[in-house]
Design a protein around this motif. Structure first.
Motif, mmCIF file in Angstrom:
data_model
loop_
_atom_site.group_PDB
_atom_site.id
_atom_site.type_symbol
_atom_site.label_atom_id
_atom_site.label_comp_id
_atom_site.label_asym_id
_atom_site.label_seq_id
_atom_site.Cartn_x
_atom_site.Cartn_y
_atom_site.Cartn_z
ATOM 1 N N HIS A 45 0.853 -1.175 0.000
ATOM 2 C CA HIS A 45 0.000 0.000 0.000
ATOM 3 C C HIS A 45 0.892 1.228 0.000
ATOM 4 N N VAL A 46 0.304 2.379 -0.245
ATOM 5 C CA VAL A 46 1.097 3.581 -0.483
ATOM 6 C C VAL A 46 1.876 4.017 0.757
ATOM 7 N N THR A 47 1.359 3.802 1.950
ATOM 8 C CA THR A 47 2.113 4.203 3.139
ATOM 9 C C THR A 47 3.357 3.332 3.315
ATOM 10 N N MET A 48 3.258 2.069 2.925
ATOM 11 C CA MET A 48 4.419 1.184 2.978
ATOM 12 C C MET A 48 5.471 1.647 1.966
ATOM 13 N N ALA A 49 5.027 1.962 0.752
ATOM 14 C CA ALA A 49 5.955 2.436 -0.271
ATOM 15 C C ALA A 49 6.595 3.754 0.146
ATOM 16 N N ALA A 50 5.807 4.657 0.740
ATOM 17 C CA ALA A 50 6.334 5.948 1.176
ATOM 18 C C ALA A 50 7.377 5.765 2.275
ATOM 19 N N SER A 51 7.145 4.834 3.174
ATOM 20 C CA SER A 51 8.107 4.568 4.234
ATOM 21 C C SER A 51 9.425 4.051 3.664
ATOM 22 N N ILE A 52 9.330 3.122 2.722
ATOM 23 C CA ILE A 52 10.536 2.565 2.101
ATOM 24 C C ILE A 52 11.263 3.647 1.309
ATOM 25 N N LEU A 53 10.506 4.462 0.559
ATOM 26 C CA LEU A 53 11.120 5.549 -0.195
ATOM 27 C C LEU A 53 11.793 6.566 0.727
ATOM 28 N N HIS A 54 11.203 6.807 1.883
ATOM 29 C CA HIS A 54 11.794 7.748 2.835
ATOM 30 C C HIS A 54 13.159 7.241 3.295
ATOM 31 N N ARG A 55 13.252 5.963 3.566
ATOM 32 C CA ARG A 55 14.531 5.383 3.996
ATOM 33 C C ARG A 55 15.548 5.405 2.862
ATOM 34 N N ILE A 56 15.107 5.076 1.646
ATOM 35 C CA ILE A 56 16.015 5.084 0.495
ATOM 36 C C ILE A 56 16.501 6.504 0.216
ATOM 37 N N SER A 57 15.582 7.483 0.271
ATOM 38 C CA SER A 57 15.991 8.860 -0.006
ATOM 39 C C SER A 57 16.947 9.373 1.071
ATOM 40 N N GLY A 58 16.747 8.980 2.304
ATOM 41 C CA GLY A 58 17.682 9.364 3.359
ATOM 42 C C GLY A 58 19.066 8.792 3.128
ATOM 43 N N SER A 59 19.129 7.552 2.668
ATOM 44 C CA SER A 59 20.423 6.940 2.348
ATOM 45 C C SER A 59 21.079 7.643 1.161
ATOM 46 N N ALA A 60 20.286 7.979 0.145
ATOM 47 C CA ALA A 60 20.817 8.689 -1.017
ATOM 48 C C ALA A 60 21.355 10.055 -0.610
ATOM 49 N N LEU A 61 20.678 10.708 0.318
ATOM 50 C CA LEU A 61 21.146 12.009 0.775
ATOM 51 C C LEU A 61 22.467 11.896 1.535
ATOM 52 N N SER A 62 22.705 10.783 2.169
ATOM 53 C CA SER A 62 24.005 10.568 2.809
ATOM 54 C C SER A 62 25.106 10.506 1.754
ATOM 55 N N ALA A 63 24.830 9.802 0.658
ATOM 56 C CA ALA A 63 25.789 9.764 -0.449
ATOM 57 C C ALA A 63 25.948 11.160 -1.050
#
Length: 151
Positions: free
Chosen positions: A37-55
């Motif tokens: 569901h969209v909240t699950m996808a948003a949560s995963i995207l939030h974690r991925i985007s945070g990792s990308a921002l570290s890079a």
């Protein structure tokens, strides 16, 4: 007679695991069991985007080092950054930044105790995904239209 569940959580059975307070709780289901569901996808995207921002922070650090090492190092860095691959990396980091910001605002709303019912949570999650995407793309359109960036 079966033996009682253990605190280590026997992964080979579907028996509950004992919590530290002694109350049983079921084993967590595998990711394949959950309906996406969209909240699950948003949560995963939030974690991925945070990792990308570290890079991305590492890239900004390299940019500052190139600036400190003089004009030749800085010209090399800007040349790589202005290449099509470099622009793609910066575009991806922009999308990560705008999405992470929109998702962070969603979390602030939730932290205030608002929008926690499933329908509103899904709406806020969808809005954060679309807002992050639209703001990031609009920024790059503006960069190209203004002549600040070109291929």
């Amino acid at each position: 007679m079966t033996s009682p569940p253990t605190a280590s959580g026997d992964a080979r059975s579907d028996r509950p695991v004992l919590q530290p307070n002694g109350r049983p709780r079921p084993l967590s289901p595998h990711l394949q069991v959950w309906r996406w569901h969209v909240t699950m996808a948003a949560s995963i995207l939030h974690r991925i985007s945070g990792s990308a921002l570290s890079a991305g922070a590492v890239l900004v650090g390299i940019w500052l080092l190139a600036l400190a090492f003089g004009p030749e190092a800085y010209a090399t860095f800007t040349g790589l950054s202005a290449s099509p691959l470099g622009l793609l990396v910066w575009f991806g980091l922009t999308l990560a930044l705008t999405y992470h910001l929109a998702s962070g605002i969603r979390h602030l709303v939730w932290d205030a105790g608002k929008g926690l019912d499933p329908k509103t949570a899904s709406l806020l999650s969808s809005l954060s995904i679309w807002l992050g995407l639209l703001v990031g793309v609009a920024f790059w359109v503006w960069l190209f239209v203004s002549g600040s960036v070109s291929l």
